[in-house]
Scaffold this motif. Structure first.
Motif, PDB file in Angstrom:
ATOM      1  N   MET A  12     -12.231  -4.822  10.031  1.00 39.61           N
ATOM      2  CA  MET A  12     -11.320  -4.851   8.951  1.00 39.61           C
ATOM      3  C   MET A  12     -12.047  -5.136   7.674  1.00 39.61           C
ATOM      4  SD  MET A  12      -8.022  -7.095   8.861  1.00 39.61           S
ATOM      5  CE  MET A  12      -8.821  -8.759   8.195  1.00 39.61           C
ATOM      6  N   GLU A  13     -11.601  -4.537   6.682  1.00 38.03           N
ATOM      7  CA  GLU A  13     -11.881  -4.952   5.322  1.00 38.03           C
ATOM      8  C   GLU A  13     -10.618  -5.326   4.475  1.00 38.03           C
ATOM      9  OE1 GLU A  13     -14.532  -2.225   3.532  1.00 38.03           O
ATOM     10  OE2 GLU A  13     -13.071  -0.558   3.253  1.00 38.03           O
ATOM     11  N   VAL A  14     -10.801  -6.129   3.503  1.00 34.27           N
ATOM     12  CA  VAL A  14      -9.752  -6.055   2.459  1.00 34.27           C
ATOM     13  C   VAL A  14     -10.101  -5.565   0.965  1.00 34.27           C
ATOM     14  CG1 VAL A  14      -8.365  -7.948   1.356  1.00 34.27           C
ATOM     15  CG2 VAL A  14      -8.704  -8.414   3.741  1.00 34.27           C
ATOM     16  N   ILE A  15      -9.494  -4.555   0.395  1.00 36.12           N
ATOM     17  CA  ILE A  15      -9.896  -4.099  -0.698  1.00 36.12           C
ATOM     18  C   ILE A  15      -8.822  -4.224  -1.775  1.00 36.12           C
ATOM     19  CG2 ILE A  15     -11.632  -2.469   0.455  1.00 36.12           C
ATOM     20  CD1 ILE A  15      -9.463  -0.080   0.054  1.00 36.12           C
ATOM     21  N   GLU A  16      -9.312  -4.187  -3.105  1.00 37.50           N
ATOM     22  CA  GLU A  16      -8.384  -4.250  -4.106  1.00 37.50           C
ATOM     23  C   GLU A  16      -7.995  -2.825  -4.511  1.00 37.50           C
ATOM     24  OE1 GLU A  16      -7.536  -6.383  -8.305  1.00 37.50           O
ATOM     25  OE2 GLU A  16      -9.382  -6.625  -7.420  1.00 37.50           O
ATOM     26  N   VAL A  17      -6.743  -2.485  -4.565  1.00 43.14           N
ATOM     27  CA  VAL A  17      -6.154  -1.098  -4.972  1.00 43.14           C
ATOM     28  C   VAL A  17      -5.201  -1.478  -6.172  1.00 43.14           C
ATOM     29  CG1 VAL A  17      -5.099   1.179  -4.414  1.00 43.14           C
ATOM     30  CG2 VAL A  17      -6.962  -0.108  -2.864  1.00 43.14           C
ATOM     31  N   ASP A  18      -5.166  -1.051  -7.279  1.00 41.01           N
ATOM     32  CA  ASP A  18      -4.533  -0.934  -8.400  1.00 41.01           C
ATOM     33  C   ASP A  18      -3.959  -2.629  -8.722  1.00 41.01           C
ATOM     34  OD1 ASP A  18      -4.745   1.751  -8.922  1.00 41.01           O
ATOM     35  OD2 ASP A  18      -3.127   2.102  -7.449  1.00 41.01           O
ATOM     36  N   GLY A  19      -4.755  -3.455  -8.484  1.00 37.27           N
ATOM     37  CA  GLY A  19      -4.401  -4.867  -8.647  1.00 37.27           C
ATOM     38  C   GLY A  19      -4.051  -5.450  -7.382  1.00 37.27           C
ATOM     39  N   GLU A  20      -3.727  -4.739  -6.376  1.00 32.03           N
ATOM     40  CA  GLU A  20      -3.095  -5.285  -5.278  1.00 32.03           C
ATOM     41  C   GLU A  20      -4.328  -5.223  -4.020  1.00 32.03           C
ATOM     42  OE1 GLU A  20       0.152  -6.187  -4.703  1.00 32.03           O
ATOM     43  OE2 GLU A  20       0.412  -5.973  -6.717  1.00 32.03           O
ATOM     44  N   THR A  23      -5.630  -4.163   3.554  1.00 26.13           N
ATOM     45  CA  THR A  23      -6.295  -4.065   4.613  1.00 26.13           C
ATOM     46  C   THR A  23      -6.635  -2.716   5.152  1.00 26.13           C
ATOM     47  OG1 THR A  23      -4.385  -4.555   6.181  1.00 26.13           O
ATOM     48  CG2 THR A  23      -5.905  -6.492   5.480  1.00 26.13           C
ATOM     49  N   ARG A  24      -7.780  -2.682   5.370  1.00 30.84           N
ATOM     50  CA  ARG A  24      -8.324  -1.232   6.045  1.00 30.84           C
ATOM     51  C   ARG A  24      -9.186  -1.463   7.298  1.00 30.84           C
ATOM     52  NH1 ARG A  24      -9.888   2.626   0.951  1.00 30.84           N
ATOM     53  NH2 ARG A  24      -7.824   2.676   0.095  1.00 30.84           N
ATOM     54  N   PHE A  25      -8.975  -0.669   8.306  1.00 33.91           N
ATOM     55  CA  PHE A  25      -9.488  -0.825   9.589  1.00 33.91           C
ATOM     56  C   PHE A  25     -10.603   0.473   9.750  1.00 33.91           C
ATOM     57  CE2 PHE A  25      -5.508  -2.971   9.978  1.00 33.91           C
ATOM     58  CZ  PHE A  25      -6.211  -4.220  10.311  1.00 33.91           C
ATOM     59  N   MET A  26     -11.714  -0.056  10.333  1.00 35.43           N
ATOM     60  CA  MET A  26     -12.653   1.075  10.688  1.00 35.43           C
ATOM     61  C   MET A  26     -13.665   0.860  11.683  1.00 35.43           C
ATOM     62  SD  MET A  26     -14.763  -0.103   7.360  1.00 35.43           S
ATOM     63  CE  MET A  26     -14.245  -1.458   7.182  1.00 35.43           C
TER      64      MET A  26
END
Length: 152
Positions: A12-20, A23-26
């Motif tokens: 799992m990684e946490v990324i910032e998208v448009d200020g929000e 979580t994404r899983f891979m």
């Protein structure tokens, strides 16, 4: 051999998208899991459980009511009382041991497992209950009737 459950582990990684933050899983990987004599023994050797007996892992009085309620998607008073004794961390230990019980060559520590297992509490409980009841190798209805006869 008890019924085999499938447990999915993923990064799992946490990324910032448009200020929000999202979580994404891979790197998702599915593993067969079942409580075996090997997994019970490893639990004791690794210090994850106090003993190597199946009864050391479960509270029999809670199992059937929780399983029934999960299937019916409701929560009875009996299950609410049983839930007071729920220790998710102990349930995670059992799920981990069930994975290594069928995947002996898997190089996965308990901490690695915790980093890769991202299920919600309900799924954790369902998986735990399924693993334990499957390892008992008895009909679930017979279990409930036997328990009622013995403990009223």
């Amino acid at each position: 051999m008890p019924k085999v459950e499938i447990v999915t582990l993923k990064d799992m990684e946490v990324i910032e998208v448009d200020g929000e933050y999202e979580t994404r899983f891979m790197n998702e990987k599915r593993y067969p899991a079942a409580i075996t004599n090997y997994s019970l023994s490893m639990g004791e050797k690794m210090g994850l459980t106090k003993g190597s007996q199946l009864t050391d892992l479960i509270k029999l009085s809670a199992m059937e009511s929780v399983r029934r309620d999960l299937e019916q998607q409701q929560l009875s008073e009996e299950s609410i009382e049983a839930a007071e004794g729920i220790d998710i961390h102990n349930y995670l230990k059992v799920i981990y041991l069930a994975i290594i019980g069928l995947n002996r060559k898997l190089d996965l520590t308990f901490d690695d497992f915790l980093e890769k297992y991202h299920e919600d509490t309900l799924t954790i409980i369902q998986t735990y209950v399924s693993l334990v009841l499957a390892s008992m190798n008895i009909n679930k209805n017979q279990f409930a009737e036997g328990f009622k006869k013995k403990y009223g």
